[in-house]
Motif scaffolding. Structure first.
Motif, short mmCIF file in Angstrom:
data_model
loop_
_atom_site.label_atom_id
_atom_site.label_comp_id
_atom_site.label_asym_id
_atom_site.label_seq_id
_atom_site.Cartn_x
_atom_site.Cartn_y
_atom_site.Cartn_z
N ALA A 37 0.84 -1.21 0.00
CA ALA A 37 0.00 0.00 0.00
C ALA A 37 0.87 1.26 0.00
N ILE A 38 1.95 1.25 0.76
CA ILE A 38 2.86 2.39 0.81
C ILE A 38 3.51 2.59 -0.55
N LYS A 39 3.99 1.51 -1.14
CA LYS A 39 4.68 1.58 -2.44
C LYS A 39 3.74 2.10 -3.52
N ASP A 40 2.48 1.72 -3.48
CA ASP A 40 1.52 2.10 -4.50
C ASP A 40 0.93 3.50 -4.31
N SER A 41 1.14 4.09 -3.17
CA SER A 41 0.53 5.39 -2.87
C SER A 41 1.37 6.55 -3.40
N TRP A 42 0.71 7.64 -3.75
CA TRP A 42 1.42 8.86 -4.15
C TRP A 42 1.51 9.83 -2.97
N ASN A 43 0.76 9.55 -1.88
CA ASN A 43 0.75 10.44 -0.73
C ASN A 43 2.07 10.38 0.03
#
Length: 135
Positions: A37-43
């Motif tokens: 989820a972290i890797k896929d996020s732009w935030n």
């Protein structure tokens, strides 16, 4: 705040950065789900990690991974507004860099140097007047 639970990665509120009184809560089965989820996020502004791990064995690697993608990591506390007490930091496409209130004001200000000769009485009077007006 409005608490939204459970929030899943397929939901719009999971993908979008929150600026209102909304607290989306997602749960994960294992650390790899979180890393994905972290890797896929732009935030990249803040993350909150709630843990009872006092040794750092399970929370340490999570914090290490988060430190490369977010500007602030909150341990056992919610994400919060911080520019008044801590620098406001972000990474990725979310508030790039670090900025405090003072730095923010500088970013929107134009610095100007006003100089005068201390040996000239008229210049000294004008400078004193400017100083009084600017305070």
């Amino acid at each position: 705040p409005a608490v939204l639970y459970p929030v899943r990665p397929s939901m719009r509120v999971f993908q979008e950065e929150q600026f209102g009184p909304v607290m989306p809560i997602a749960t994960f089965s294992d650390v790899e789900e979180v890393h994905t989820a972290i890797k896929d996020s732009w935030n990249g502004q803040q993350a909150a990690v709630f843990t009872s791990d006092t040794t750092g064995k399970s929370s340490g690697p999570m914090i290490d991974r988060l430190s490369t993608v977010v500007g602030r990591i909150n341990i056992n506390t919610q994400c919060a507004r911080s520019p008044d007490s801590f620098p406001f930091a972000g990474r990725r496409s979310s508030a790039m860099g670090t900025m405090s209130i003072v730095e923010a004001l500088k970013g929107f200000s134009v610095e100007t140097v006003v100089s005068y000769s201390a040996s000239n009485d008229l210049s000294s009077l004008i400078a004193n007047g400017l100083d009084k007006e600017s305070n």
